[in-house]
Enzyme design. Structure first.
Site, mmCIF file in Angstrom:
data_model
loop_
_atom_site.group_PDB
_atom_site.id
_atom_site.type_symbol
_atom_site.label_atom_id
_atom_site.label_comp_id
_atom_site.label_asym_id
_atom_site.label_seq_id
_atom_site.Cartn_x
_atom_site.Cartn_y
_atom_site.Cartn_z
ATOM 1 N N ASP A 1 0.871 -1.167 0.000
ATOM 2 C CA ASP A 1 0.000 0.000 0.000
ATOM 3 C C ASP A 1 0.913 1.223 0.000
ATOM 4 O OD1 ASP A 1 -1.680 2.099 0.501
ATOM 5 O OD2 ASP A 1 -2.463 1.330 2.401
ATOM 6 N N ASP B 1 -13.194 5.321 1.033
ATOM 7 C CA ASP B 1 -11.756 5.330 1.314
ATOM 8 C C ASP B 1 -11.234 6.763 1.369
ATOM 9 O OD1 ASP B 1 -9.018 5.139 1.324
ATOM 10 O OD2 ASP B 1 -8.864 3.809 -0.407
#
Lengths: 625, 182
Positions: free
Chosen positions: A25, A209
């Site tokens: 990520d 998100d």
């Protein structure tokens, strides 16, 4: 392994070898690396037990580089050479970066390909290079923890990233010496982490998100292991950093700071703002201390209610993309099964409350919102690396922004509309408007707006070598292909003569292949490595992959699909490749691979067709009336 | 063995070549097909196999998008029957239909001036939706009946295209209004 429908591992050298794979990520504020170990996907900590690596890189005059915590410690003392939130500059042009805000302390210089470079004491650095330094640190951590070289990685990107931003991310991976198996959209990764967690979660999932610098919302449908993204929307310049900025502005007003503060105070303001925001996740109020430019200390208090007011415009701004995503997906709010929260900024109570209100249900927060994306990426990486042969999971993603070309008068003509499932190919026919015209310029853009200037410029293409014909007689078919990573490529052909037109790709804000190559070469020289050795290694890896795949295929159904002559030809090409693989000439290996591929073309097609037929058996005939 | 790339879309999904569609079967077969060819299933294979996989996955996506959408499906079916619709060709619609279109357009233009623009738009969108639905029912019978009235089907498809454009504009207006008002 993932190859077709093989149940037997064939005669590969190490059939049950566990291949090391990781999910990364690459975040605006923090980055994480995760891997599946003993069947469990988890993020990997550094030697000090810290999972999050601050996405901060510090460059020194002697060329040495600090990444993460060590770099962040330099931020206050050496702000100009400490790069934070570099993700915001990925795939952006100089003008875009300037528009992102005047608060940026860095000095930007225009690169050759329109990509901004950040001036540091160690030289001008492109956002791709800075990101590569972060990725290299994560790679090192993973390889040390897992005890070996990584076969491949999955890197996550915001779903709303355009082609230039995706390409920049992939280039950064390449530059860090990683085999990027897939770019995965962050919300999809989060859904994977949750979806596999809860077995009976078939239905519509919304992923909200809100990270440090980007906001994404995706609507997905999960059905027996297939994650189908129905729509995605968002804002690539909206996140927790903006909250910090609003709080910092409030602080400046409260503390009576006039004019524009120096870089040092700017940092302190933002850090103080961020700390206050985090404290208010639990507390109802928090006290603030700030050292001003003249050395005076200022004290104050921020309450939760005041914070809610300060950030309300940002929270509201996230709801418009939510509405758009639902509309594009054709989903009513009542049809939503779960709402998943991702990104550190979803810890803010006002955000949770607003999302709960909007979707009419309590959002899921079981998995750490900072880790959930990396965990999902690790699960996907494990599957792509071939460690879970029986896994049925499949991700079907969409292109987040419409792809179009510039037409007369600076208008956009959409070729592939947003939220079309990828991979996808669309063709568009063009013609010449002058007699004897042999070249044509095309401008590819991405975005939803009518005017080209309001969209993102992806690339300019020039078609050359069009055979001279009367105006309007040439028929040039331009094909736009978007692959499973959301990356765009273009080919063109003149239909009447069959001439493949020559295309020159010039990414508007990205790097050309040559530039990536050069950067690789530079970094090699730095590491006293050798380009030739790297090429050899790459070809060897590809050769192993091809050999393993063909052997497994032949063992499974070689007799079924090949006659004796065809089989002999393939066997000979396999032997030739194996011989070349044993040598040290990367060109010879490449050639042997190409030779085997050409000999096996019909076989590969037959297998793929058989595969499709097999999937459809049991449905046929009787259903025709 | 003919390639699936040249098979017609209905056959690819083992569905009958007709307008009426078993949507659940289409959806589940689409997933099964993608599961067998998607490039992610070939991440460990050589470049060539991945290219072929991508080609097939692209083809299946195209087929799915075509069959899923009522208008695209109708056009595709007409194309299979040798009556491709040329978008450049001027459409001959009856005056009653054109009047209706003008009226709807005018009302769409006036939505902003209503007391509650979103509610006004919602009711107009519903009206457009039911008119569209009625055309679709007519189209289904024109395409699937024994007689197969191709020319009537073409006329209906052209009418429906007016409506999809109208629906698109209504959606864009809704998005704008929501962003402005909410």
């Amino acid at each position: 392994m993932a190859l077709l429908t093989i149940s037997e591992p064939g005669q590969s050298t190490a059939p049950h070898q566990h291949r090391l794979a990781a999910g990364i990520d690459l975040g605006t504020t923090n980055s994480l690396v995760a891997s599946v170990r003993n069947g469990v996907a988890e993020t990997l900590p550094d030697a000090d037990g810290r999972h999050r690596l601050p996405s901060v890189v510090h460059y020194r005059a002697d060329g040495s580089v600090d990444v993460g915590e060590a770099a962040r410690e330099q931020a206050a003392d050496d702000p100009l050479n400490t790069i934070v939130s570099v993700k915001r500059f990925m795939g952006r042009g100089v003008d875009d970066v300037k528009r992102l805000g005047t608060e940026l302390p860095y000095e930007f210089v225009g690169g050759e390909s329109g990509m901004p470079l950040i001036r540091t004491v160690a030289g001008d650095k492109s956002p791709v290079q800075v990101s590569a330094d972060i990725l290299a640190a994560l790679r090192q951590r993973a390889e040390q923890t897992l005890g070996g070289e990584l076969t491949g990685v999955v890197i996550t990107v915001p779903a709303y990233f355009d082609d230039a931003q995706r390409q920049a991310t992939k280039d950064a991976g390449k530059l860090a010496g990683l085999n990027v198996m897939r770019l995965l959209n962050e919300p999809t990764a989060a859904a994977v982490a949750y979806g596999l967690d809860q077995q009976d979660s078939d239905g519509v999932i919304v992923v909200y998100d809100l990270g440090g610098g980007t906001f994404d919302v995706s609507v997905l449908r999960l059905n027996q292991g297939v994650f189908e993204v129905l729509a995605t929307a968002g804002d690539t310049a909206l996140g927790g950093d903006d909250m910090d900025r609003l709080i910092a502005e409030w602080l400046m007003r409260e503390a009576g700071i006039q004019g524009s503060p120096d870089h040092g105070l700017q940092r302190r303001l933002l850090q103080t703002a961020c700390r206050a925001k985090e404290a208010l996740t639990e507390a109802e109020e928090t006290s603030i201390e700030l050292t001003l430019e003249d050395g005076r200390d200022w004290r104050g208090t921020l309450t939760r209610a005041r914070l809610d007011e300060i950030i309300e415009p940002l929270v509201k701004k996230t709801l418009a993309p939510c509405r758009r995503a639902l509309r594009d997906a054709g989903i009513d709010r009542g049809d939503i099964g779960e709402v998943v929260m991702v990104g550190g900024s979803t810890r803010v109570p006002r955000v949770r409350a607003a999302v709960g209100e909007f979707f009419g249900r309590e959002p899921l927060v079981d998995i750490d919102p900072d880790k959930v994306v990396a965990v999902g990426a690790a699960i996907q990486a494990d599957i792509l690396a071939g460690n879970k042969p029986d896994d049925e999971m499949l991700l079907l993603d969409v292109i987040p922004l419409s792809l179009g070309i510039e037409t007369m008068g600076g208008l956009t003509e959409k070729i592939i509309p947003r939220n079309t499932t990828i991979p996808v190919t669309r063709g568009q026919e063009f013609t010449t408007f002058k007699d004897g015209q042999t070249a044509m310029a095309l401008h590819v853009v991405q975005g939803e707006r009518e005017l080209v200037e309001d969209c993102r410029s992806l690339a300019r293409f020039e078609l050359r070598d069009i055979p001279p014909m009367a105006a309007g007689a040439a028929r040039i078919l331009v094909s736009f292909q978007v692959d499973a990573d959301g990356l765009v490529s273009v080919t063109a052909r003149e239909e009447t003569s069959g001439v493949q037109a020559h295309i020159e790709v010039k990414p508007s804000y990205g790097l050309t292949d040559q530039e990536v190559e050069n950067m690789l070469r530079d970094s090699m020289e730095h590491a006293k490595d050798d380009m030739e050795a790297r090429r050899l290694r790459e070809q060897q890896v590809e050769a192993d992959r091809v050999l393993e795949a063909i052997q497994a295929a032949l063992a499974a159904d070689g007799d079924e699909f090949l006659d004796a002559d065809e089989r002999a030809a393939i066997d000979a090409a396999v032997e030739a490749l194996r011989a070349a693989r044993g040598g040290t000439d990367h060109r010879a290996i490449k050639q042997a691979i190409e030779n085997l591929e050409s000999v096996a073309t019909a076989y590969v097609d037959r297998r793929m067709n058989a595969n499709i037929r097999k999937a459809m058996t049991g449905h046929a005939v009787d259903e025709f009336k | 063995m003919s390639s699936v790339l040249t098979q017609n879309f209905f056959e690819l999904f083992s569905l009958p070549v007709r307008y009426a569609l078993d949507r659940a079967a289409l959806d589940s077969r689409y997933r099964e097909l993608q599961r067998s060819v998607h490039p992610d299933r070939f991440a460990r294979a050589g470049d060539q196999e991945r290219r072929v996989a991508m080609q097939h996955a692209t083809h299946i996506n195209e087929a799915y998008q075509t069959l899923k959408d009522p208008l695209k499906r109708a056009r595709y079916l007409l194309e299979l029957r040798g009556r491709a619709i040329d978008d450049q060709q001027t459409v001959q619609a009856d005056p009653g239909f054109l009047m209706q279109q003008m009226d709807l357009r005018e009302r769409l233009g006036e939505v902003r001036e209503q007391d509650d623009p979103l509610a006004a738009l919602d009711s107009l969108a519903r009206e457009i939706g039911s008119l569209y639905k009625a055309l679709e029912t007519e189209l289904a019978s024109a395409l699937d009946n024994e007689a197969q009235d191709t020319e009537q089907a073409v006329a209906l498809v052209q009418k429906m295209q007016f409506f999809t454009r109208l629906q698109q504009e209504a959606q864009e207006l809704e998005a704008d209004l929501e962003d402005e008002l909410l």
